[in-house]
Design an enzyme around this catalytic site. Structure first.
Site, PDB file in Angstrom:
ATOM      1  N   SER A 150       0.832  -1.188   0.000  1.00 34.30           N
ATOM      2  CA  SER A 150       0.000   0.000   0.000  1.00 34.30           C
ATOM      3  C   SER A 150       0.881   1.256   0.000  1.00 34.30           C
ATOM      4  O   SER A 150       1.749   1.394  -0.865  1.00 34.30           O
ATOM      5  CB  SER A 150      -0.965  -0.034   1.191  1.00 34.30           C
ATOM      6  OG  SER A 150      -2.001   0.892   1.009  1.00 34.30           O
TER       7      SER A 150
ATOM      8  N   HIS B  24      -6.935  -6.345   0.561  1.00 36.77           N
ATOM      9  CA  HIS B  24      -5.755  -5.495   0.421  1.00 36.77           C
ATOM     10  C   HIS B  24      -4.660  -5.950   1.375  1.00 36.77           C
ATOM     11  O   HIS B  24      -4.886  -6.155   2.567  1.00 36.77           O
ATOM     12  CB  HIS B  24      -6.161  -4.048   0.718  1.00 36.77           C
ATOM     13  CG  HIS B  24      -5.106  -3.028   0.421  1.00 36.77           C
ATOM     14  ND1 HIS B  24      -4.270  -3.122  -0.662  1.00 36.77           N
ATOM     15  CD2 HIS B  24      -4.751  -1.899   1.078  1.00 36.77           C
ATOM     16  CE1 HIS B  24      -3.463  -2.077  -0.676  1.00 36.77           C
ATOM     17  NE2 HIS B  24      -3.721  -1.326   0.378  1.00 36.77           N
TER      18      HIS B  24
END
Length: 538
Positions: free
Chosen positions: A233, A363
């Site tokens: 991320s 994620h």
């Protein structure tokens, strides 16, 4: 992408690779090209023309030609890439990330089995930070992977493969949640709270200073020539920039980096990913100068496919998530495909992997599909005991098309030098001095040495190459410079610590296929001079 729900526990998944993906396996080279790790910026001595201000840049909807120099001519030789890469670096600093200052006046610190400390002083200002260390089982010195913020490639797999984990807190170097006019952290304590350099480049500077300290340490714990970096991320954005801007990093593994990371800037608006204005405004990740391009990415003279190209020929393993459009995975695949053209042109097509063919859409999840390529990359670039080719494996859910984005072709680069740095790189940086012996034309083996030197010490990386027949055991003889003493070595047995030394294979690297190679290394105190090794197949 602003995702504050990153999992604190990574769970291994027993999922099989999905069908229906677009899969391209990049063929392996006979002897894959790899960079001589040891210099932060090999092009530091190149002359780069003055770059125009943002307001005078032309519009170009296509991805810029990575092989075209600023003067409009194209490079024609592999040797030209060093200074072409430096042009891309300077453009990236000016228009995208902000400047990464060279090594400060003083960098000191310590390395232990549990911690690394870094102390920096420059022009009357100073700052300090630290990173924890987690060693694998076995006897060091170990290669190490820097993991940003605790989120990156699976640390259990990293350690099981034989590499240490350096847990790096980027916020200690460049803090999030601050205004652009009041940036904070160890970087900004040195270069000022109003520095136009963004957080991603500040984080890159911090990892470079960690590597400085590892180089200066005795080397009994961590190897100075085998560092990787990973993050997911926002930390994937950071890992991408960190690896691009320090050529001492042998392997970079960004994961789901999203806007301001791997995806091409030009593709983000049409894909529906996090907008460039949002990424620019969410945190001061990008440099202040990028404000001119948040609504006009087609005016950028570079794009992220060229940042991918900056890694070549070093190891790059990009992991992406096709299930979250906000991450820009289609644009990420285009960046990888575009950058892979640089790898191919340099004869290193097997050194890049892009993998978005995954089943789990969460994620920053740990994924079974990535375990094997992760192990292969660590062995190839950090342990230097493997030779698996890279793979471009793009999910059909987010498959970009490179031909629609480019109007240039990849050149067939010659081997002869045409462009060399016009000045000597700063003496404060380590220097790399290779001594090369050509591979034997028939059976037997040859050896070459790359030297990474600094004041008071150096690291030698020795490549053992087989001839036209496989080698089942080898021995390398070399003589150290007068006064030099080996403090540690890896991937080989040795007969002594000074003078004339005989290195022999260990069990796991005795066999080398025809035209293949393996590598071992050593760290020594003293002053380096060119070393000429000889190899004998046993």
């Amino acid at each position: 992408m602003n995702n504050r729900r990153i999992r604190s526990t990574l769970v291994a998944l027993a999922a099989a690779v999905t069908a229906g993906a677009a899969v391209v396996v990049v063929p392996a080279l006979t002897v894959p090209a790899q960079a001589a790790v040891g210099v932060e910026d090999e092009g530091a001595g190149c002359t780069v023309s003055a770059l125009p201000d943002a307001g005078s840049l032309p519009t170009n909807a296509k991805l810029p030609d990575p092989f075209k120099k600023i003067d409009g001519t194209r490079i024609s030789n592999v040797a030209d890439w060093t200074c072409r890469r430096e042009e891309i670096k300077k453009q990236a600093e000016k228009y995208v990330y902000g400047e990464k200052p060279p090594k400060p006046t003083s960098v000191t610190g310590t390395v232990s089995a549990t911690n690394i400390t870094v102390n920096v002083s420059h022009q009357g200002k100073s700052s300090s930070f630290s990173a924890s260390v987690s060693l694998p089982s076995g006897t060091g010195p170990f290669p190490a992977v820097v993991v940003l913020g605790g989120f990156g490639a699976d640390t259990n797999t990293i350690k099981a493969a034989g590499a240490a984990v350096i847990n790096y807190d980027p916020y200690a170097v460049g803090k999030e949640g601050t205004a652009r006019t009041n940036k904070q952290g160890a970087f900004y304590s040195i270069y000022g709270a109003t520095s136009p350099t963004g957080l991603l480049m500040a984080w890159s500077w911090g990892v470079s200073r960690i590597i400085d300290v590892i180089e200066q340490a005795g080397g009994s714990i961590l190897r100075a020539d085998a560092t990787g970096v990973t993050g997911c991320s926002r930390f994937g954005k950071g890992a991408f920039v960190i690896g691009a801007f320090d050529q001492r990093i042998a392997l970079t593994m960004p994961i789901e980096s999203g806007s301001a990371g791997v995806p091409i800037f030009r593709g983000i608006p049409g894909e529906g990913a996090q907008s460039l204005s949002s990424a620019y405004g969410e945190q001061p990740w990008l440099g202040d100068a990028f404000s001119s391009f948040v609504s006009a990415p087609t005016k950028l003279p570079i794009d992220t496919h060229e940042i991918v190209g900056m890694f070549a020929p070093r190891g790059l393993f990009i992991m992406d998530n096709p299930h979250i459009v906000n991450l820009g995975p289609k644009s990420g695949s285009v960046a990888a495909l575009g950058g892979a053209e640089v790898y191919k042109a340099l004869g290193a097509g097997s050194n890049i992997t892009y993998w978005s063919d995954i089943t789990d859409g969460n994620h920053c999840a740990n994924r079974a599909e990535w375990t094997t390529p992760l192990q292969q990359n660590i062995k190839k670039y950090l342990l230097k005991t493997g030779n698996d080719p890279g793979t471009i494996r793009i999910s059909s859910k987010a498959q970009g098309s490179l031909p629609t984005w480019i109007d240039w072709t990849t050149p067939a680069l010659g081997a002869g030098p045409t462009t060399q740095p016009t000045t000597t790189p700063p003496t404060s940086d380590p220097t790399t001095s290779p001594t090369t012996s050509p591979p034997p034309s028939s059976g037997g083996c040859s050896a070459s040495v790359s030297l990474n030197s600094w004041t008071g010490g150096f690291v030698g990386t020795v490549r053992v190459t087989a001839g036209s027949s496989a080698v089942n055991g080898w021995s390398v003889a070399l003589t150290l410079p007068s006064g030099a003493t080996i403090t540690n070595a890896w991937n080989a047995n040795r007969s002594g610590n000074s003078g004339a030394i005989q290195f022999t294979n260990v069990s796991y690297n005795a066999q080398i296929p025809a035209a293949g190679y393996t590598e071992f290394g050593f760290q020594a105190t003293g002053t380096s001079t060119p070393i000429t090794p000889t190899c004998t197949a046993t």
